[in-house]
Design a protein around this motif. Structure first.
Motif, short mmCIF file in Angstrom:
data_model
loop_
_atom_site.label_atom_id
_atom_site.label_comp_id
_atom_site.label_asym_id
_atom_site.label_seq_id
_atom_site.Cartn_x
_atom_site.Cartn_y
_atom_site.Cartn_z
N VAL A 5 32.55 12.25 44.95
CA VAL A 5 33.73 12.17 44.09
C VAL A 5 33.25 11.87 42.67
N THR A 6 33.67 12.70 41.73
CA THR A 6 33.30 12.51 40.33
C THR A 6 34.56 12.19 39.54
N TRP A 7 34.51 11.09 38.81
CA TRP A 7 35.57 10.70 37.89
C TRP A 7 35.05 10.90 36.47
N VAL A 8 35.83 11.57 35.64
CA VAL A 8 35.48 11.74 34.23
C VAL A 8 36.67 11.26 33.40
N LEU A 9 36.39 10.32 32.53
CA LEU A 9 37.41 9.83 31.60
C LEU A 9 37.07 10.34 30.22
N GLU A 10 38.01 11.04 29.59
CA GLU A 10 37.84 11.51 28.22
C GLU A 10 38.94 10.84 27.41
N TYR A 11 38.56 10.22 26.29
CA TYR A 11 39.51 9.40 25.57
C TYR A 11 39.20 9.37 24.08
N GLU A 12 40.22 8.99 23.34
CA GLU A 12 40.06 8.74 21.91
C GLU A 12 40.61 7.35 21.64
N HIS A 16 45.50 1.16 23.72
CA HIS A 16 44.15 1.12 23.15
C HIS A 16 43.58 2.50 22.83
N TYR A 17 44.18 3.53 23.42
CA TYR A 17 43.63 4.88 23.28
C TYR A 17 44.71 5.84 22.79
N LYS A 18 44.35 6.67 21.84
CA LYS A 18 45.26 7.69 21.32
C LYS A 18 45.51 8.75 22.38
N SER A 19 44.46 9.10 23.11
CA SER A 19 44.59 10.05 24.22
C SER A 19 43.68 9.59 25.35
N PHE A 20 44.09 9.93 26.58
CA PHE A 20 43.33 9.51 27.75
C PHE A 20 43.54 10.54 28.85
N VAL A 21 42.46 11.20 29.26
CA VAL A 21 42.51 12.23 30.30
C VAL A 21 41.59 11.80 31.44
N ILE A 22 42.10 11.97 32.66
CA ILE A 22 41.34 11.62 33.87
C ILE A 22 41.09 12.90 34.67
N ARG A 23 39.82 13.15 34.95
CA ARG A 23 39.45 14.30 35.77
C ARG A 23 38.88 13.77 37.09
N ILE A 24 39.37 14.33 38.20
CA ILE A 24 38.88 13.97 39.54
C ILE A 24 38.35 15.25 40.16
N GLY A 34 31.66 6.20 17.49
CA GLY A 34 32.74 7.15 17.37
C GLY A 34 33.99 6.73 18.10
N LEU A 35 35.07 7.39 17.78
CA LEU A 35 36.34 7.10 18.43
C LEU A 35 36.53 7.91 19.70
N LEU A 36 35.86 9.08 19.78
CA LEU A 36 35.94 9.91 20.98
C LEU A 36 34.91 9.44 21.98
N GLY A 37 35.30 9.45 23.26
CA GLY A 37 34.36 9.02 24.28
C GLY A 37 34.56 9.74 25.59
N LYS A 38 33.53 9.64 26.42
CA LYS A 38 33.57 10.25 27.74
C LYS A 38 32.73 9.39 28.68
N LEU A 39 33.32 8.99 29.80
CA LEU A 39 32.61 8.24 30.83
C LEU A 39 32.68 9.03 32.13
N THR A 40 31.58 9.02 32.86
CA THR A 40 31.52 9.72 34.15
C THR A 40 30.97 8.77 35.20
N ALA A 41 31.58 8.80 36.37
CA ALA A 41 31.08 8.04 37.51
C ALA A 41 31.14 8.93 38.74
N GLN A 42 30.09 8.86 39.55
CA GLN A 42 30.06 9.62 40.80
C GLN A 42 29.92 8.64 41.96
N VAL A 43 30.70 8.90 43.01
CA VAL A 43 30.71 8.05 44.19
C VAL A 43 30.54 8.92 45.42
N GLU A 44 29.50 8.65 46.19
CA GLU A 44 29.34 9.36 47.45
C GLU A 44 30.24 8.71 48.49
N ILE A 45 31.01 9.54 49.20
CA ILE A 45 31.88 9.02 50.24
C ILE A 45 31.51 9.65 51.58
N LYS A 46 31.72 8.89 52.63
CA LYS A 46 31.43 9.38 53.98
C LYS A 46 32.64 10.06 54.60
#
Length: 151
Positions: free
Chosen positions: A114-121, A95-103, A2-14
């Motif tokens: 810390v959670t990063w979520v990338l939502e893109y087309e 490369h992407y029609k739309s790109f949203v970054i959630r922190i 698909g053209l729509l996508g979502k990536l999530t990464a979580q990072v524990e910080i001290k």
């Protein structure tokens, strides 16, 4: 595929989760001092720091290449320590029609996540998912953490 996508990464910080959120909300222009090899500048293009509707422009190096991203602050939730940024100009939109970054920062006792979520087309199916970019955001997160642990 698909053209729509979502990536999530979580990072524990001290370091302090509230402080991490405040850096991205009110003083993102300080990040270049915390992660100078990755972030070269962050300027306010329109509006005020830390307010919805403001437009900020980043200059950064990702995957060995100098890039820019102009983003509008779409939402801020102080209680939940989250920020939503929508890319409106720059290299990502090649490369992407739309790109949203959630922190988002979760704090539970001594643990800050810390959670990063990338939502893109994607513009077309041959475009790669932005795995390199989410790895870049993890590096920036770790650099901010290291900076705050030293101070």
């Amino acid at each position: 595929m698909g053209l729509l996508g979502k990536l999530t990464a979580q990072v524990e910080i001290k370091s302090d989760g509230d402080l991490f959120h405040q850096v991205f909300r009110h003083t993102p222009h300080h990040i270049s001092g915390m992660s100078p090899d990755l972030v070269h500048g962050c300027g306010l293009h329109e509006g005020d720091w830390g307010t919805v509707g403001s437009i900020i422009c980043w200059s950064y190096t990702d995957d060995g290449k100098q890039k820019i991203a102009k983003e509008i602050v779409e939402a801020i939730d102080e209680e939940n320590k989250s920020i939503i940024l929508k890319v409106i100009e720059g290299d990502l939109l090649e490369h992407y029609k739309s790109f949203v970054i959630r922190i988002h920062v979760d704090t539970k006792g001594e643990i800050n996540l810390v959670t990063w979520v990338l939502e893109y087309e994607k513009l077309h199916e041959d475009i790669e998912d932005p795995i390199v970019f989410i790895a870049y955001l993890i590096k920036v997160t770790k650099n901010i953490e290291t900076h705050h642990l030293k101070t």
